[in-house]
Scaffold this motif. Structure first.
Motif, short mmCIF file in Angstrom:
data_model
loop_
_atom_site.label_atom_id
_atom_site.label_comp_id
_atom_site.label_asym_id
_atom_site.label_seq_id
_atom_site.Cartn_x
_atom_site.Cartn_y
_atom_site.Cartn_z
N THR A 115 37.91 37.21 44.16
CA THR A 115 38.83 36.13 43.78
C THR A 115 39.17 36.10 42.30
N SER A 136 43.27 41.04 48.39
CA SER A 136 44.17 39.99 48.88
C SER A 136 43.74 38.57 48.54
N SER A 137 42.48 38.33 48.18
CA SER A 137 42.02 36.99 47.79
C SER A 137 42.05 36.78 46.28
N LYS A 139 42.93 35.78 42.78
CA LYS A 139 43.81 34.73 42.24
C LYS A 139 43.97 34.81 40.73
N SER A 160 48.25 39.71 46.93
CA SER A 160 49.29 38.75 47.31
C SER A 160 49.02 37.31 46.89
N ASN A 161 47.80 36.94 46.57
CA ASN A 161 47.50 35.56 46.17
C ASN A 161 47.29 35.39 44.67
N ILE A 163 47.80 34.39 41.09
CA ILE A 163 48.63 33.35 40.47
C ILE A 163 48.55 33.38 38.94
N LYS A 183 53.31 37.51 45.44
CA LYS A 183 54.30 36.47 45.75
C LYS A 183 54.35 35.36 44.73
N MET A 184 53.23 35.02 44.12
CA MET A 184 53.14 33.84 43.27
C MET A 184 53.58 34.07 41.83
#
Length: 185
Positions: A115, A136-137, A139, A160-161, A163, A183-184
């Motif tokens: 993460t 994928s986790s 952030k 993808s996560n 941010i 995406k973010m």
């Protein structure tokens, strides 16, 4: 309930699965003549929180620290050349520091439970291709590495996560698809 192991300084190698599922093991210092951590060496040692790597370590085998979820900080020596697939799969938070110059290709590929990544190093100059692809986790990424010049192809692809990312001003190149699928951002 083996929590700590003191290995003899004369040890030059140990085999695959050597410390497999030592579930109470919390700390280990790898002797100075070990140049390779074999596949599955500490696989399933879920309480392992501290590993001291020798200065001449060059290879970390596949699944070597798989499911070592208590391991949150890793100090790599400058001699690391290869981190095989899934070596650190299952780690959630990661701080990389030490004298490492280049984070190898595919180092943390598909570490889907990861993460947060913090890289603190004045010697690292590149992050290899697909180093964190498929995390994928993931952030948050903090790159406190003032000599980091390149981020390889697909290095953070499919994170993808994601941010937040802090990139140092020393960066000169991003490889193809370095941040594809985020995406973010």
């Amino acid at each position: 309930s083996l929590t700590q192991i003191t290995l003899p300084i004369s040890l030059t190698e140990f085999g695959e699965y050597c410390f497999y599922e030592c579930t109470s093991l919390t700390e280990i210092e790898i002797p100075p003549y070990i140049s390779q951590i074999p596949s599955h060496a500490f696989n399933g040692s879920e309480k392992l929180a501290k590993v001291s790597f020798p200065r001449n370590l060059s290879i970390i085998g596949e699944y070597a620290f798989f499911e070592c979820s208590s391991l949150v900080e890793i100090t790599f020596p400058s001699t690391i050349q290869t981190i095989e697939s899934d070596a650190f799969l299952g780690i959630k938070i990661l701080t990389i520091n030490g004298d490492i110059q280049d984070l190898p290709n595919n180092s943390f590929l598909n570490c889907s439970s990861l993460t947060k990544i913090t890289i603190i190093s004045n010697t690292i100059t590149s992050i290899g291709s697909s180093a964190f692809e498929g995390c994928s986790s993931l952030k948050e990424i903090s790159l406190d590495a003032q000599n980091l010049m390149s981020i390889g192809s697909s290095a953070f692809n499919k994170c993808s996560n994601l941010i937040e990312i802090t990139i140092p001003s020393s960066i000169k190149t991003f490889g193809e698809n370095a941040f594809q699928g985020i995406k973010m951002l």
